[in-house]
Enzyme design. Structure first.
Site, PDB file in Angstrom:
ATOM      1  N   GLU A  92      -5.272   5.653  -7.522  1.00 40.01           N
ATOM      2  CA  GLU A  92      -4.365   5.198  -6.469  1.00 40.01           C
ATOM      3  C   GLU A  92      -3.185   4.480  -7.115  1.00 40.01           C
ATOM      4  OE1 GLU A  92      -4.829   3.202  -2.095  1.00 40.01           O
ATOM      5  OE2 GLU A  92      -5.822   2.170  -3.746  1.00 40.01           O
ATOM      6  N   CYS A 130      -2.577   2.787   2.195  1.00 35.28           N
ATOM      7  CA  CYS A 130      -3.831   3.299   1.645  1.00 35.28           C
ATOM      8  C   CYS A 130      -4.140   4.718   2.108  1.00 35.28           C
ATOM      9  CB  CYS A 130      -4.979   2.364   2.011  1.00 35.28           C
ATOM     10  SG  CYS A 130      -5.089   1.987   3.766  1.00 35.28           S
ATOM     11  N   LYS A 147      -7.900 -15.430   5.681  1.00 29.15           N
ATOM     12  CA  LYS A 147      -7.159 -15.624   4.430  1.00 29.15           C
ATOM     13  C   LYS A 147      -6.224 -14.442   4.259  1.00 29.15           C
ATOM     14  CE  LYS A 147      -7.393 -14.224   0.363  1.00 29.15           C
ATOM     15  NZ  LYS A 147      -5.937 -14.156   0.021  1.00 29.15           N
ATOM     16  N   GLU A 201     -12.229  -1.963   4.168  1.00 28.27           N
ATOM     17  CA  GLU A 201     -11.228  -0.889   4.261  1.00 28.27           C
ATOM     18  C   GLU A 201     -10.495  -0.912   2.935  1.00 28.27           C
ATOM     19  OE1 GLU A 201      -8.314   1.203   4.183  1.00 28.27           O
ATOM     20  OE2 GLU A 201      -7.269  -0.311   5.391  1.00 28.27           O
TER      21      GLU A 201
END
Length: 475
Positions: free
Chosen positions: A380, A280, A171, A246
């Site tokens: 973040e 990231c 997906k 992750e």
């Protein structure tokens, strides 16, 4: 507008169980470029059923047979490389030069890394006590990938699954589904058995959650936000499947006073702003030693002022837009938070750059004098926003670097390599870049703490998709 409303299941492009159109937007001009279908539980059930059935035969293929398929896929990917570059630029907004040199290149680099890793992988070995250890494919794998490095993450999940004899259902992000569908065409052309790879588009709520909770899925590999990763883990828990994650990052870049300031600061800013800050492992927190702090701010302001934003269709090292309106709004909100909380704005700020009234373009932004209590230090942001903070000595640098829920990457620059390694050893992060050392294909990628579970890439990336079986023989 491209019609991409079919899913790839059992080696065929099939209609969704129920029509549910979704427009894919070009972030540079906010115009639709394609229409896809958003899947539902019935589509996942169909894909998983196929993957479960074909696993019985595909898991018995030899390493040599799978290597032939991977080598063929590598040839096809290279031949269709320009197509991949163009699609990534169109749907992600990555400038075409960056798409060619980095985004699309990950499809080659990781594939070669897994081919090399598969040749090194030991699937059967005798232990010192006489027992035999076997490594076997884990089963049906549900793979959920993000939009920011779409082919990178697809390659890091699909390839080890297929290389080890697993079957899978992918997906991809609904923001960047077109490159995933092109990748499916390549897998089909390479001759992988029908059903070992399947693709269903959709969102996390209606498709990702079904995949992660499915009783016939043996493993979930997810890349995305930490919040979504927690949800995925909870969803998968009821069926006791393997989960690899992750997730997010808030990586520090420590610059000691004996480092090459110009080189270190330039590398930090360029690395942070690369991919419009949508990485990231980007070094989003620059930590500078007190004795060179003022000089560092002067250099940082000079370097950042030279960063330009431009049309992603143009070649060059400029920044493109953010991927979506949602992402644009979040980054704008975080910039406003930084200003309101008292950080010193060196460059950038709120709003779009001059000349960009349309598209999700954002001003490259530097904040100085940032303290550990500020939101821009802790959260973040996932945009071209860099914070700069000051530290006194080595101990404080380590403390500030570790003062985060995340632990994906860290960067340490010092002319004293022994000190750099000493600091690296005390930083709670999965990857530490010393004096600008790059990440290389074949090396493991992943982090500590809220940045995830497991490693991707190379031999370790293959091992995540393998189960361990021990054979006990009589003495």
């Amino acid at each position: 507008m491209l019609d991409k409303r079919k899913f790839f299941i059992n080696g065929q492009w099939v209609n969704p169980a129920k029509p549910n159109d979704f427009k894919v937007i070009n972030p540079a001009n906010e115009k639709p470029i394609a229409v896809i279908s958003m899947g539902a539980e019935a589509d996942i059930n169909n894909a998983v059923s196929v993957a479960k059935k074909i696993f019985l035969s595909y898991s018995q293929t030899s390493t040599e047979e799978r290597l032939v398929l991977l080598e063929r896929l590598l040839e096809i990917y290279k031949r269709r490389y320009v197509e991949m570059v163009d699609i990534i630029t169109l749907e992600l907004g990555a400038p075409t030069t960056m798409s060619a040199e980095a985004q699309a290149d990950t499809g080659i680099g990781h594939l070669q890394g897994f081919i090399d890793g598969l040749r090194q992988l030991t699937t059967r070995e005798k232990l010192s006590n006489g027992d035999v250890l076997c490594r076997e494919p884990i089963g049906v794998c549900g793979l959920i990938t993000p939009w920011n490095w779409p082919i990178n993450q697809i390659a890091l999940k699909v390839l080890p699954a297929l290389a080890t004899g697993c079957t899978c259902v992918l997906k991809p992000s609904e923001q960047t589904p077109l490159c995933a569908m092109l990748y499916a065409e390549m897998i089909e052309e390479a001759g992988f058995p029908a059903g070992c790879f399947n693709l269903v588009n959709g969102d996390g709520i209606n498709v990702g959650s079904v995949l992660s909770a499915h009783k016939d899925v043996d493993m979930i590999s997810f890349t995305g936000s930490t919040a979504a990763g927690i949800t995925i883990s909870k969803s998968a828990a009821n069926t006791v499947k393997r989960v690899t994650l992750e997730l997010g990052g808030k990586s520090p870049y420590i610059i000691f006073d004996d480092a090459d300031l110009e080189a270190s600061i330039t590398n930090c800013i360029q690395s942070c702003f690369y991919n419009s800050g949508q990485s990231c492992d980007a070094p989003t927190r620059m930590l500078v030693q007190q004795s060179v702090y003022d000089e560092a701010l002067r250099i940082a302001q000079s370097v950042a002022s030279q960063v330009v934003v431009g049309n992603p269709q143009d070649e060059g090292d400029h920044l493109g837009p953010l991927v979506s309106g949602i992402q644009f709004d979040r980054v704008q909100m975080m910039i406003e938070k930084g200003i309101n909380e008292g950080a010193t704005l060196l460059t950038g700020g709120k709003g779009r750059p001059t000349g960009f009234e349309v598209g999700y373009f954002t001003k490259p932004t530097l904040f100085a004098d940032v303290t550990s209590t500020m939101s821009v230090f802790r959260e973040e942001i996932f945009g071209p926003v860099l914070t700069i903070s000051v530290f006194d000595d080595e101990a404080q640098a380590i403390e500030m670097a570790n003062d985060t829920d995340f632990g994906l990457a860290a960067y340490v620059d010092s002319n004293d390599v022994m000190r750099a390694e000493r600091v690296a050893a005390r930083i709670r992060a999965g990857m530490v870049h010393i004096n600008g050392g790059p990440h290389r294909y074949g090396s493991p990628f992943g982090g500590y703490k809220h940045s995830g579970i497991g490693r991707e890439g190379g031999v370790l990336g293959l091992e995540d998709f393998l189960e361990i079986k021990t054979l006990h023989y009589p003495d």
